[in-house]
Design an enzyme around this catalytic site. Structure first.
Site, PDB file in Angstrom:
ATOM      1  N   SER A 262      -3.192  -4.917   9.722  1.00 17.48           N
ATOM      2  CA  SER A 262      -3.221  -3.953   8.470  1.00 17.48           C
ATOM      3  C   SER A 262      -2.813  -5.328   7.597  1.00 17.48           C
ATOM      4  O   SER A 262      -3.245  -6.151   7.265  1.00 17.48           O
ATOM      5  CB  SER A 262      -2.318  -3.016   8.475  1.00 17.48           C
ATOM      6  OG  SER A 262      -2.637  -2.061   7.566  1.00 17.48           O
ATOM      7  N   HIS A 404      -5.527   4.010  12.933  1.00 24.60           N
ATOM      8  CA  HIS A 404      -5.022   2.937  12.393  1.00 24.60           C
ATOM      9  C   HIS A 404      -3.785   2.509  13.202  1.00 24.60           C
ATOM     10  O   HIS A 404      -2.602   3.197  13.161  1.00 24.60           O
ATOM     11  CB  HIS A 404      -4.414   3.169  10.907  1.00 24.60           C
ATOM     12  CG  HIS A 404      -3.901   2.159   9.975  1.00 24.60           C
ATOM     13  ND1 HIS A 404      -4.915   1.031   9.509  1.00 24.60           N
ATOM     14  CD2 HIS A 404      -2.715   1.609   9.532  1.00 24.60           C
ATOM     15  CE1 HIS A 404      -4.284  -0.095   8.835  1.00 24.60           C
ATOM     16  NE2 HIS A 404      -2.806   0.466   8.889  1.00 24.60           N
TER      17      HIS A 404
HETATM   18  C1  GTR Z   1      -2.242   0.690   3.277  1.00 22.44           C
HETATM   19  C2  GTR Z   1      -2.804  -0.077   2.768  1.00 22.44           C
HETATM   20  C3  GTR Z   1      -3.661  -1.005   3.312  1.00 22.44           C
HETATM   21  C4  GTR Z   1      -2.944  -1.528   4.714  1.00 22.44           C
HETATM   22  C5  GTR Z   1      -1.898  -0.445   5.236  1.00 22.44           C
HETATM   23  C6  GTR Z   1      -0.983  -1.262   6.193  1.00 22.44           C
HETATM   24  O1  GTR Z   1      -1.088   1.670   2.702  1.00 22.44           O
HETATM   25  O2  GTR Z   1      -3.525   0.542   1.725  1.00 22.44           O
HETATM   26  O3  GTR Z   1      -4.173  -1.986   2.791  1.00 22.44           O
HETATM   27  O4  GTR Z   1      -2.595  -2.796   4.669  1.00 22.44           O
HETATM   28  O5  GTR Z   1      -1.211  -0.056   4.268  1.00 22.44           O
HETATM   29  O6  GTR Z   1      -0.560  -2.431   5.995  1.00 22.44           O
HETATM   30  O7  GTR Z   1      -0.685  -0.603   7.286  1.00 22.44           O
END
Ligand code: GTR
Length: 423
Positions: A262, A404
């Site tokens: 991420s 995610h």
């Molecule tokens: C989210 C963000 C993403 C991603 C994520 C993370 O809130 O919108 O760009 O980087 O965080 O790091 O888990």
């Protein structure tokens, strides 16, 4: 409808349904290029109004050609790329996206604060380390944890993990499996590994500047508009861990991968652009500002990310909110800047916020640069099927089922790829 026709229709529907669920149909489904689940698209669009998840609403766009120099000339040979075009692109990304790192001289020392010589049933030595950066009489330090296989026959490859979530102390890493950084798995697969926490380098919050390494370098002065921001600072820290690793004769400093998830995945890509010593960059679910093409404006956009995380990118990037087509670069060129070294991009099918299609598209759009530099890479415009990693030469990609996150399946597929380049 007459009754016999109705029967016939029913039979047809049933035959069709059973064909769909037959083993052959399932096998076909398993091979079909991935595309976003329409139900999920509907659900997400209801949840976040104003965010596009519909493929047909992606704007028409033309990507900047990494092989067209700023003056319009075609970059036709590797020597031109190496002598000037790569530097042009680095300058654009530094000035417009990630910011410029400071040029001050500093010294660095590494301090061992704890050691376990028989971690993982004797398979590895684990160490708690501090990187201490000094300028004149001031210093800044951040901790990292390192594991080195005990019985290797020679210097081993290594993986540096950028932990954007939490710090994992030595004792914890040695005693508990954490799929976010599975140190034991890495050791068992023949890699040394180190991990540090981003916020120990530059606090991951919009008002964290004063407590981080950027402020340390600027001696408390506020950052210039095009100065480095957190993503670049975290990537810089990965390079400092590499400084230490390079000094050890148990690890081969020429075979080191940098891994992040991420925001950590955005960081790993940029870290490898800034530091050509990294042999591979692995970006997991990195999305906007990472592997995903900004011009697709699918899921997270330049506007959203620069509003929510103003400390990640330098000021000029925010000016491309809703004007992505005017960006002089796009994220496929970050991948191109890592060529001819290895790049592995990973997505997950529920994480449409990170735009899996845009992550894959940027990997293939970097192919002309790999080719110019004499290397093979993924060129197939069709995405692979779910859970079917694709590896061609210097590049790899998978889209995993699930949300995610970074976990064991991601690591295993990534390490298969790393094995192909580093072993
Ligand atoms: C989210 C963000 C993403 C991603 C994520 C993370 O809130 O919108 O760009 O980087 O965080 O790091 O888990």
């Amino acid at each position: 409808m007459p009754q016999f026709q109705r029967h016939f229709a029913t039979i047809l529907v049933l035959a069709f349904a059973s064909a769909l669920s037959s083993p052959q149909a399932n096998a076909q489904e398993a091979k079909r290029p991935w595309s976003a689940n329409p139900e999920l698209v509907k659900k997400l669009e209801l949840r976040r109004v104003g965010v596009n998840y519909t493929e047909s609403k992606v704007p028409d766009y033309t990507l900047p050609n990494p092989l067209t120099a700023n003056d319009g000339a075609a970059v036709a040979i590797a020597a031109t790329w190496n002598a000037s075009r790569r530097a042009e692109l680095m300058k654009l990304f530094r000035d417009q996206v990630y910011g410029r790192r400071p040029k001050q001289e500093y010294s660095i020392q590494f301090e061992k604060t704890a050691e376990i010589t028989d971690a993982f049933d004797g398979a590895a030595t684990g160490r708690s380390m501090n990187a201490i950066i000094s300028i004149a009489d001031r210093s800044y330090s951040f901790p990292f944890v390192l594991f080195i296989p005990n019985n290797a026959r020679g210097p081993v490859p290594a993986v540096i993990h950028i932990n954007n979530r939490y710090f994992i102390p030595l004792d914890t890493a040695a005693s508990k499996h954490d799929p976010f950084w599975p140190a034991r798995t890495l050791i068992e697969r023949g890699y040394a590994t180190a991990s540090f926490h981003t916020s120990n380098v530059d606090p991951d919050k919009r008002d964290g500047y004063a407590g981080g390494v950027r402020s340390f370098f600027a001696n408390g002065q506020p950052p210039k508009d095009n100065a480095w921001r957190s993503l670049s600072a975290w990537g810089w820290a990965a390079s400092r861990v590499l400084d230490h690793i390079e000094s050890l004769d148990t690890i081969d400093g020429a075979r080191v991968a940098v891994v992040g998830h991420s925001r950590g995945g955005k960081t790993s890509l940029w870290a490898a652009c800034e530091d050509p010593r990294f042999a591979i960059a692995y970006s997991n679910n990195s999305g906007c500002g990472g592997a995903a093409l900004s011009r697709r404006a699918y899921g997270e956009t330049v506007r959203r990310i620069t509003t929510n995380f103003p400390h990640w990118f330098c000021k000029p990037f925010s000016e491309y909110a809703d004007r992505e087509a005017e960006l002089p670069v796009d994220q496929h060129e970050v991948i191109a800047l890592i060529a001819p070294r290895g790049v592995y991009v990973a997505s997950s099918d529920q994480d449409l916020w990170a735009d899996p299609k845009g992550e894959y598209a940027s990997l293939t759009a970097a192919a002309p640069v790999f080719q110019l530099l004499g290397k093979e890479s993924i060129t197939n415009p069709e995405m692979p099927a779910l859970n079917q990693p694709r590896v061609v030469g210097q590049t790899g990609y998978h889209i995993r089922s699930g949300g995610h996150g970074l976990g064991d399946p991601d690591w295993n597929w990534f390490l298969d790829f790393a094995d192909s380049l580093l072993k």
